[in-house]
Design a protein around this motif. Structure first.
Motif, short mmCIF file in Angstrom:
data_model
loop_
_atom_site.label_atom_id
_atom_site.label_comp_id
_atom_site.label_asym_id
_atom_site.label_seq_id
_atom_site.Cartn_x
_atom_site.Cartn_y
_atom_site.Cartn_z
N ILE A 43 123.16 121.79 62.03
CA ILE A 43 122.38 120.70 62.63
C ILE A 43 121.08 120.22 61.67
CG2 ILE A 43 121.08 119.67 64.63
CD1 ILE A 43 123.61 120.92 66.37
N VAL A 44 120.36 121.32 61.58
CA VAL A 44 119.06 121.35 61.12
C VAL A 44 119.31 120.88 59.43
CG1 VAL A 44 116.95 122.58 60.10
CG2 VAL A 44 117.85 122.72 62.52
N ALA A 45 120.31 121.54 58.94
CA ALA A 45 120.70 121.25 57.40
C ALA A 45 121.14 119.88 57.34
CB ALA A 45 121.63 122.18 56.94
N ARG A 46 122.01 119.34 58.33
CA ARG A 46 122.43 118.03 58.22
C ARG A 46 121.25 116.92 58.45
NH1 ARG A 46 126.36 115.20 55.53
NH2 ARG A 46 126.87 113.38 56.69
N ALA A 47 120.38 117.17 59.31
CA ALA A 47 119.15 116.41 59.54
C ALA A 47 118.51 116.31 58.22
CB ALA A 47 118.22 116.90 60.63
N LYS A 48 118.17 117.37 57.65
CA LYS A 48 117.45 117.46 56.30
C LYS A 48 118.25 116.52 55.21
CE LYS A 48 115.32 120.36 53.04
NZ LYS A 48 114.79 121.76 52.78
N ARG A 49 119.74 116.84 55.11
CA ARG A 49 120.35 116.05 54.26
C ARG A 49 120.26 114.37 54.48
NH1 ARG A 49 126.43 117.92 52.48
NH2 ARG A 49 126.85 116.19 50.79
#
Length: 635
Positions: free
Chosen positions: A549-555
């Motif tokens: 979730i955090v990686a996707r928000a950053k992407r």
């Protein structure tokens, strides 16, 4: 015996030349001689006895199924895949049809395939040939990368495909590696009457995807002449499924990449992984109904279920709402067309025109919907459009159908307080809500996983009630801090992939709040303010989900990606590890017991836990009760 032998010989003398001339070259390349003879024996036996070519041949270990059918047509592959066992893992598929369209011969293999073996001379030679081909054709693929790619392949894949096809597959593989997306490519074939279609799906179920793609192509009246399925490992992310098809347009020609047909096929294939089964069935029942519009119809139907069900759960079940939307399909389509016009990024409908068209539709519902409950359902679907601030409808690679709605739309006597913001997402196998009572609010994300359809139906009736109640309780709990209360819940249908549903839901929420320019230009904002959402892990959310979730928000270029989800590994305090919620409950428990005259450190007492030890709060509570009260705590 002479008569039988003569009959078989006469049939063989007719069938074998036909078979050799009509089966495509690829069939003889990827089918061993023993299997070819087995297929011919079965065909000759059927022809000799006057039986139709409707046979299923199974290997002794049940790991290989070959299905023979008379004649090729759009939809036949989908029907064959649907007949396969669901308890076996599909690892490979080879689909062939005769050039004259008289025979379909499909072979499916189940279980684990043998991995690439660098010590096998034939496989080692294929690696060398691929390295040489890549170097001589200017492919951006080093020898080390090629060798690493082959280590993740199977023996069958290595031996069957040419260096050219392997290089093309790698290009698609690299584009989807580490994601959950899809890439679609159309190429011309040597035969000018057909085209080659290749699709790469990241982390998809093989049997499900080949059936879905076959159903989608059948819906567009596209014929499948050959198909191939392969799986390549993608550590540490999972795997990539490669589907290859040789296809033909409805008029018997190659697919024109500039045609409306291809634009529609490409658009639907890019999203087929995320489309709900009910949406696929709806489009199959109504020729000409586009997938994206069917998805919006059912999405609105699921949303209005949360509005109408509390007033009468018997009259407004999911099935009855679905039926009403389908029985009045022209009106349902008009409601969706109004939503599309209202949020069309090229030319959004102005407020006055929108209000006039909505009023006209309300009048049409009164005049044309013959049954009162149906009128109520259609009016409420239209009201949902009137209460929508944003939608991700126009995003080409969206993972579901999402709306940011005015919370007043869901207000009733059981939900008297008006939240600040509500988001709704409908996707493949799930519905979900996020609700918050202040602009800045925090609350957990939970996944509800019923084990039976009956349990799912009960949970569906109270989905938003649960989200509303928990977010309001969190709001009251947060009364002494600046953050308001929020809650997020995803209801997953039995048997659906929970992780896929979590990813789809979260990505759809990001569609509606990210400031990323490429997204924002396709999402018309009628709320007029940027929004920030802060999640925390709740039931069934794993550490892997948190990291994704955090990686996707950053992407997705969300403004504060690390704040989008709490309890990240190596960042702050993981409340699950330390049992923070359970520690707080334990303090209240001890005070309550003492108030009743029970000293829990001296006197036995009984505690009922609703839930189970696999949950965060209950699991940690059991440990804490034992730590503080020993055998006095009886659970």
């Amino acid at each position: 015996m002479d008569e039988l032998a003569r009959s078989f010989r006469e049939t063989a003398e007719s069938v074998v030349p036909w078979f050799m001339s009509q089966m495509p070259t690829m069939y003889f390349q990827d089918t061993d001689r023993a299997s070819q003879l087995s297929h011919l024996r079965a065909i000759i036996a059927a022809k000799s006895s006057g039986r139709p070519l409707e046979m299923t041949l199974r290997s002794e270990d049940n790991r290989q199924w070959t299905l023979l059918r008379p004649g090729n047509r759009p939809g036949v592959l989908a029907e064959l895949v649907a007949s396969l066992p669901t308890d076996l893992s599909l690892r490979a598929a080879k689909i062939h049809s005769s050039r004259d369209g008289q025979l379909v011969l499909d072979t499916f293999e189940f279980g684990e395939q043998l991995p690439f073996d660098p010590n096998d001379p034939r496989q080692a030679e294929k690696v060398k040939a691929t390295i040489a081909f890549a170097a001589s054709n200017g492919a951006d693929w080093t020898q080390q990368e090629i060798e690493r790619f082959f280590r993740n392949c199977t023996q069958d894949y290595t031996l069957t495909l040419t260096p050219l096809r392997i290089c093309k597959h790698n290009a698609l593989f690299r584009k989807v590696s580490g994601s959950d997306g899809a890439m679609v490519e159309l190429e011309p074939e040597a035969d000018p009457t057909v085209s080659r279609l290749t699709i790469a799906f990241a982390n998809a179920r093989t049997r499900t995807m080949i059936e879905r793609v076959a159903r989608l192509l059948a819906g567009h009246k596209v014929s499948i002449h050959r198909a191939h399925l392969d799986v390549i490992k993608d550590p540490p992310h999972g795997s990539v499924t490669l589907l290859g098809f040789v296809i033909q347009s409805p008029d018997g020609t190659a697919i024109d990449p500039r045609s409306d047909l291809w634009r529609g096929v490409h658009r639907d294939l890019a999203r087929i992984k995320w489309i709900d089964d009910a949406t696929l069935r709806l489009t199959e029942r109504h020729v000409g109904l586009e997938l994206i519009r069917a998805e919006a119809i059912l999405g609105l139907a699921h949303l209005v279920h949360q509005v109408l069900c509390p007033s009468n759960p018997y009259a407004f079940t999911h099935d009855r709402i679905h039926a009403a939307a389908e029985e009045n399909l022209p009106i349902s389509k008009a409601i969706v067309e109004l939503l599309i016009a209202r949020f069309d990024p090229a030319k959004p409908l102005d407020d006055a025109t929108f209000a006039a068209r909505a009023a006209g539709l309300h009048a049409d519902i009164e005049a044309k919907a013959p049954v009162e409950p149906n009128r109520t359902i259609l009016h409420t679907m239209l009201q949902a459009v009137e209460h929508t601030y944003r939608t991700n409808f126009f995003l080409p690679e969206r993972c579901g159908f999402a709306l940011r709605i005015d919370p007043k739309f869901l207000k009733n006597d059981r939900r008297p307080e008006n939240p600040y913001g509500t988001f709704f997402v409908h996707g493949r196998g799930f519905d979900g809500f996020h609700n918050r009572f202040l602009d800045i609010a925090r609350g957990g994300l939970r996944v509800i996983r019923p084990s039976t359809p009956a349990q799912w139906a009960r949970e569906a009736e109270r989905l938003f009630d649960e989200v509303y109640g928990l977010s309001w309780a969190q709001h009251l709990k947060n009364k002494d801090i600046p953050e308001g209360g929020a809650k997020c819940a995803i209801l997953v249908r039995p048997g659906e992939d929970m992780t896929r549903c979590v990813k789809a839901f979260v990505d759809c929420i990001l569609d509606l709040i990210t400031p990323e320019p490429e997204t924002k230009k396709l999402v018309i904002d009628r709320f007029g303010k940027p929004e920030f959402i802060y999640l925390g892990p709740d039931e069934n959310i794993t550490p892997d989900h948190i990291e994704w979730i955090v990686a996707r928000a950053k992407r997705r270029k969300y403004g504060m990606p690390t704040a989008f989800m709490s309890s990240k590994p190596n960042a702050g305090i993981n409340h699950k590890v330390y049992g923070v919620t359970s520690e707080g409950v334990n303090v209240f428990l001890e005070v309550a017991l003492l108030a009743r005259g029970i000293d829990p450190r001296k006197t036995p007492f009984t505690v009922k836990l609703t839930g189970g030890p696999d949950g965060d709060v209950a699991g940690n509570m059991i440990k804490i009760l034992h730590r503080d009260y020993g055998a006095n705590a009886r659970i």
